[in-house]
Design a protein around this motif. Structure first.
Motif, mmCIF file in Angstrom:
data_model
loop_
_atom_site.group_PDB
_atom_site.id
_atom_site.type_symbol
_atom_site.label_atom_id
_atom_site.label_comp_id
_atom_site.label_asym_id
_atom_site.label_seq_id
_atom_site.Cartn_x
_atom_site.Cartn_y
_atom_site.Cartn_z
ATOM 1 N N VAL A 1 49.186 32.296 33.763
ATOM 2 C CA VAL A 1 49.549 31.983 35.289
ATOM 3 C C VAL A 1 48.825 30.748 36.041
ATOM 4 N N SER A 2 49.265 29.941 36.518
ATOM 5 C CA SER A 2 48.812 28.858 37.150
ATOM 6 C C SER A 2 47.895 29.231 38.280
ATOM 7 N N SER A 3 46.840 28.559 38.700
ATOM 8 C CA SER A 3 45.884 28.903 39.671
ATOM 9 C C SER A 3 46.506 28.294 40.935
ATOM 10 N N ASN A 4 47.483 27.517 40.986
ATOM 11 C CA ASN A 4 48.217 27.197 42.219
ATOM 12 C C ASN A 4 48.894 28.388 42.677
ATOM 13 N N VAL A 5 49.777 29.004 41.495
ATOM 14 C CA VAL A 5 50.530 30.262 42.122
ATOM 15 C C VAL A 5 49.652 31.180 42.706
ATOM 16 N N LEU A 6 48.612 31.513 42.229
ATOM 17 C CA LEU A 6 47.488 32.521 42.812
ATOM 18 C C LEU A 6 47.179 32.211 44.455
ATOM 19 N N LEU A 7 46.930 30.829 44.262
ATOM 20 C CA LEU A 7 46.528 30.254 45.695
ATOM 21 C C LEU A 7 47.490 30.451 46.871
ATOM 22 N N LEU A 8 48.755 30.153 46.500
ATOM 23 C CA LEU A 8 49.831 30.136 47.633
ATOM 24 C C LEU A 8 50.419 31.717 47.601
ATOM 25 N N MET A 9 50.368 32.379 46.668
ATOM 26 C CA MET A 9 50.677 33.757 46.802
ATOM 27 C C MET A 9 49.383 34.535 47.489
ATOM 28 N N ASP A 10 48.089 34.325 47.387
ATOM 29 C CA ASP A 10 47.220 34.745 48.069
ATOM 30 C C ASP A 10 47.338 34.289 49.528
ATOM 31 N N PHE A 11 47.493 33.263 49.904
ATOM 32 C CA PHE A 11 47.656 32.534 51.118
ATOM 33 C C PHE A 11 48.654 33.255 51.742
ATOM 34 N N ALA B 1 49.298 47.790 33.087
ATOM 35 C CA ALA B 1 48.591 46.713 33.183
ATOM 36 C C ALA B 1 48.944 45.353 32.292
ATOM 37 N N VAL B 2 49.248 44.426 32.784
ATOM 38 C CA VAL B 2 49.606 43.217 32.021
ATOM 39 C C VAL B 2 48.541 42.281 31.965
ATOM 40 N N GLU B 3 47.960 42.076 30.618
ATOM 41 C CA GLU B 3 46.741 41.132 30.455
ATOM 42 C C GLU B 3 47.282 39.671 30.851
ATOM 43 N N VAL B 4 46.680 38.909 31.584
ATOM 44 C CA VAL B 4 47.376 37.568 31.856
ATOM 45 C C VAL B 4 45.990 36.327 31.512
ATOM 46 N N THR B 5 46.328 35.284 31.204
ATOM 47 C CA THR B 5 45.435 34.120 31.240
ATOM 48 C C THR B 5 45.555 33.171 32.409
ATOM 49 N N TYR B 6 44.627 33.161 33.219
ATOM 50 C CA TYR B 6 44.700 32.359 34.603
ATOM 51 C C TYR B 6 44.463 30.752 33.907
ATOM 52 N N VAL B 7 45.249 29.842 34.316
ATOM 53 C CA VAL B 7 45.151 28.387 34.034
ATOM 54 C C VAL B 7 44.842 27.581 35.219
ATOM 55 N N GLN B 8 43.612 27.057 35.419
ATOM 56 C CA GLN B 8 43.027 26.361 36.425
ATOM 57 C C GLN B 8 43.745 24.844 36.413
ATOM 58 N N ASP B 9 44.388 24.798 37.501
ATOM 59 C CA ASP B 9 45.166 23.437 37.848
ATOM 60 C C ASP B 9 44.166 22.279 38.351
ATOM 61 N N SER C 1 38.941 30.500 47.408
ATOM 62 C CA SER C 1 38.334 29.632 46.876
ATOM 63 C C SER C 1 38.140 30.062 45.303
ATOM 64 N N GLY C 2 38.521 31.528 44.887
ATOM 65 C CA GLY C 2 38.693 31.862 43.654
ATOM 66 C C GLY C 2 39.789 31.033 42.911
ATOM 67 N N HIS C 3 40.463 30.653 43.595
ATOM 68 C CA HIS C 3 41.963 29.843 42.905
ATOM 69 C C HIS C 3 41.582 28.402 43.072
ATOM 70 N N ALA C 4 40.585 27.681 43.455
ATOM 71 C CA ALA C 4 40.559 26.454 43.641
ATOM 72 C C ALA C 4 40.774 25.546 42.461
ATOM 73 N N PRO C 5 41.434 24.419 42.646
ATOM 74 C CA PRO C 5 41.667 23.648 41.821
ATOM 75 C C PRO C 5 40.642 22.794 41.203
ATOM 76 N N LYS C 6 40.588 21.988 39.923
ATOM 77 C CA LYS C 6 39.255 21.310 39.443
ATOM 78 C C LYS C 6 39.000 20.252 40.545
ATOM 79 N N ASP C 7 40.008 19.529 41.235
ATOM 80 C CA ASP C 7 39.688 18.184 41.997
ATOM 81 C C ASP C 7 39.228 18.792 43.495
ATOM 82 N N GLN C 8 37.943 18.805 43.653
ATOM 83 C CA GLN C 8 37.442 19.118 44.790
ATOM 84 C C GLN C 8 37.629 18.455 46.441
#
Length: 464
Positions: free
Chosen positions: A237-247, A386-394, A440-447
């Protein structure tokens, strides 16, 4: 139509420990336990001390089990077994304790010898939930007309202990007084005395479907290994997915829904979730739902993505599926698979932004799937796992995600259930601080993303 429809060696023999001082809950006789449900049993029995673990066991609110109890105190964790008679066995030593307070006091004194009491019902957790919440649930069930102020007997002591339990700095006197200011009690998301706590149940207790059962009953997730299965697919799962969903889930006190877009690779059995598509509509507004889903369908097609799942929020409760969610997820899985013989998974995600049982300000995000019931028991509920997921940081925040965030701000701008971000989540944390901390827990690498998000936050503040 696209719609689919959270040391030391044990003694040679068990040792019963009865310490706990004034905090010790007295065991009731069988007759007194029965009287708790009758009008004549009100008065002094309808207090925190009148409801014991034995009462909760007898009435089915908790079940005996190994390792189901825990205490977290000043960085240390203690695990206990709940016995059939309501006593507690400390796993590490085999000692037996008569009550939560006795066990909590003993464990806390090992860490902090100056500790005088354990505040057991606020400190001991049963399957992750504080025992004091089960007391409240018992009163809701058996004494709905009771004066709920009695439920909070000793609450100030327990709250102080809870702060110490989490290893937090003690709150200064001025800050404690600030808790009594009106604005802190005007927050719709802060649980009020009398709010009904949804206590999750274990799947094994459900049995055959029952039309009389509350469809909003929450169910604990099982592990694939616990049902002798392997997870049949991998998930990234992309970190941007988590960020938008959480927002999205943070914006309103009402439940929200969205879809997940991505790709399914049959060769590697990998499901990659690349985009979240929030539904900018009310759950009860069926007229606009079709148009919203058609727009999302076109967006998926334009980006070469497939529909791979859905998400929804439990604004104030645990991020665990309800019976209704289990049936919905099962239906989604069947619809996505279609009539072909090939297997394509459908991922469900539940986001719990404003549940006070969460650790810190971060939302609890729970990916899950449903295993069909055994063939010999077709009338059972599906098994939520429960599904085990790998989170990929955008690397950066995409313009698509930013655009979706601004559209959501516009959609909820005048909504009566928009979260008031200038108000307080807890005494020293505003709602705005909370959403910033969670995202902030789903923050992309670009600051540089922080400057972009600050613009979004400013738009949120300007909605009030």
């Amino acid at each position: 139509m696209m719609r689919f429809g959270q040391g030391s060696e044990p003694p040679l023999s068990p040792q019963v420990v009865e310490e706990g001082g004034e905090e010790e809950e007295e065991e009731l006789s069988g007759g007194e336990e029965s009287d708790l449900r009758t009008p004549s049993g009100r008065g002094s029995l309808l207090t925190r001390r009148g409801i014991t673990l034995r009462v909760l066991l007898k009435d089915g609110l908790v079940e005996p089990g190994d390792g189901v109890l825990s205490i977290h105190y000043l960085g240390k964790k203690f695990v206990g077994d709940l016995l059939n008679d309501g006593k507690i066995r400390w796993v590490e030593t085999g000692q037996i304790f008569n009550s939560p307070s006795a066990w909590a006091t003993h464990c806390k004194r090992l860490v902090n010898p100056a500790k005088k009491s354990g505040c057991g019902w606020a400190s001991v957790r049963y399957r992750g939930q504080k025992l004091v919440q089960y007391k409240t649930s018992w009163l809701h069930k058996y004494q709905p007309s009771a004066d709920m102020s009695l439920v909070s007997e000793g609450e100030d002591d327990e709250m102080g202990d809870e702060e110490e339990e989490e290893g937090k700095t003690a709150v200064p006197t001025d800050d404690k007084n600030r808790k009594n200011k009106p604005e802190l009690h005007d927050i719709s998301l802060v649980p009020r005395r009398g709010d009904r706590e949804r206590i999750p149940v274990r799947y094994c207790t459900l049995g055959t479907r029952d039309a009389a059962r509350d469809p909003h009953t929450l169910v604990e997730l099982s592990a694939f290994s616990a049902i002798n299965r392997f997870q049949p697919f991998n998930v990234a799962v992309s970190s941007n997915v988590l960020l938008l969903m959480d927002f999205h889930c943070h914006l309103t006190t009402s439940e929200v829904v969205g879809y997940l877009g991505g790709r399914w690779d049959t060769n590697t059995q990998l499901l990659t979730v690349l985009r979240a598509f929030p539904c900018r509509t009310r759950l009860a507004d069926r007229d606009s739902a079709s148009a919203v889903e058609e727009e999302i369908c076109q967006n998926l097609f334009m980006r070469g993505l497939s529909l791979v799942g859905w998400y929804h929020s439990h604004p104030r409760g645990p991020a665990l599926p309800s019976l209704q969610d289990i049936d919905s997820q099962m239906d989604h899985q069947l619809r996505l698979q279609g009539s072909s013989n090939g297997f394509q998974p459908c991922l469900g995600i539940i986001c719990g932004p404003y549940y006070h049982g969460n650790q810190g300000v971060a939302s609890t995000i729970t990916p899950f799937w449903v295993v069909p019931p055994p063939e010999q028991r077709p009338n059972d509920y599906g098994i939520p796992v429960a599904v085990e997921v790998t989170y990929v940081q955008d690397n950066f925040l995409t313009s698509d995600v930013l655009n979706e965030m601004m559209l959501l701000v516009d959609f909820y701008r005048a909504a009566p259930d928009l979260v008031q971000f200038h108000q307080f989540w807890c005494p020293d944390t505003t709602m705005m601080d909370k959403i910033k901390g969670s995202l902030s827990g789903h923050a992309p690498k670009d600051q540089a993303y922080s400057q972009i998000l600050e613009h979004v936050y400013n738009q949120l503040i300007n909605t009030h």
